[in-house]
Design an enzyme around this catalytic site. Structure first.
Site, PDB file in Angstrom:
ATOM      1  CE  LYS A  83      -4.396   0.533   2.402  1.00 45.03           C
ATOM      2  NZ  LYS A  83      -5.093   0.331   3.679  1.00 45.03           N
ATOM      3  CG  LEU A  84       3.066   2.176  -2.755  1.00 46.55           C
ATOM      4  CD1 LEU A  84       3.313   2.046  -4.258  1.00 46.55           C
ATOM      5  CD2 LEU A  84       4.388   2.408  -2.024  1.00 46.55           C
TER       6      LEU A  84
END
Ligand code: G3P
Length: 218
Positions: A83-84
């Site tokens: 997750k960015l």
């Protein structure tokens, strides 16, 4: 639409997975912090339970360090989705990972506008996470965001999947499904609410009572 559990709690994850309710899990730093356990160790435990995507968020804030962290996270399990955040650095990291490590799936999070979602998809993200509840919290329409993103992705034939996130109640989940979100990530309490109906419980009780009254053998 499929469900993810938005949780880092092992007991909840086990119950939801074994109950056949979810296709995967999403975590975020707040959820992990709430468990007070070693992050990577916790991800290993979750990966031992869930045979589906498990989103794990980077804490780094520069693309270079996000990529390093992403590669470490991805080594924990092939099911890890990195997750960015939808920042310039986050999208740079998404682009690099899509190009250099396409086996590492990415989920671009903290999406609050359709254009952030489009940019994330164009950068190579596998998933985007629009936050429904947090937009509602500030008087905006979180579900409209999901609608816009789903329509844009369909119109432009983008393979990026939409995860309706920050889901606070069953109506959010229902509407997300009707709008065409590919996934909704929901807290455990909401997942339980989705399953429950008082007439279902009353119906089970009545069927059983009628059977027992009849004297028929089981
Ligand atoms: O995991 C991201 C998102 O679902 C967070 O939800 O309730 O903290 O806005 P919430």
């Amino acid at each position: 639409m499929r469900f993810f559990l938005d949780s880092a709690n092992v007991a909840e994850i086990r119950e939801a997975w074994e109950g056949g309710l979810i296709a995967g899990v999403t975590t975020n730093p707040s959820l992990v912090a709430g468990e007070g356990k070693d992050f990577h160790g916790l991800l290993k435990v979750i990966a031992g339970i869930v045979d589906g995507p498990i989103s794990a968020e980077v804490l780094a804030t520069t693309a270079e360090s996000m990529i390093v962290e992403a590669r470490v996270l991805a080594r924990i399990s092939p099911n890890i989705v990195v997750k960015l955040p939808v920042t310039a650095e986050g999208l740079k990291a998404a682009r690099t990972l899509a190009t250099e490590n396409p086996q590492v799936a990415t989920n671009v999070t903290l999406v609050f506008t359709p254009m952030q979602a489009l940019l994330a998809a164009r950068a190579g993200a596998d998933y985007v996470s629009p936050f429904v509840g947090r937009l509602d919290d500030i008087g905006q329409d979180g579900l409209k965001l999901v609608d816009d993103i789903c329509r844009i992705f369909a119109l432009h034939d983008l393979s990026c999947r939409v995860i309706a996130a920050s889901i606070r109640h069953p109506v959010h989940a229902l509407k997300a499904a009707l709008l065409g979100a590919h996934f909704a990530t929901v807290p455990f309490a909401v997942l339980r609410q989705l399953l429950k109906h008082p007439l279902t419980d009353a119906g089970v009780e009545r069927f059983l009572a009628d059977w027992n009254k009849s004297g028929l053998p089981r």
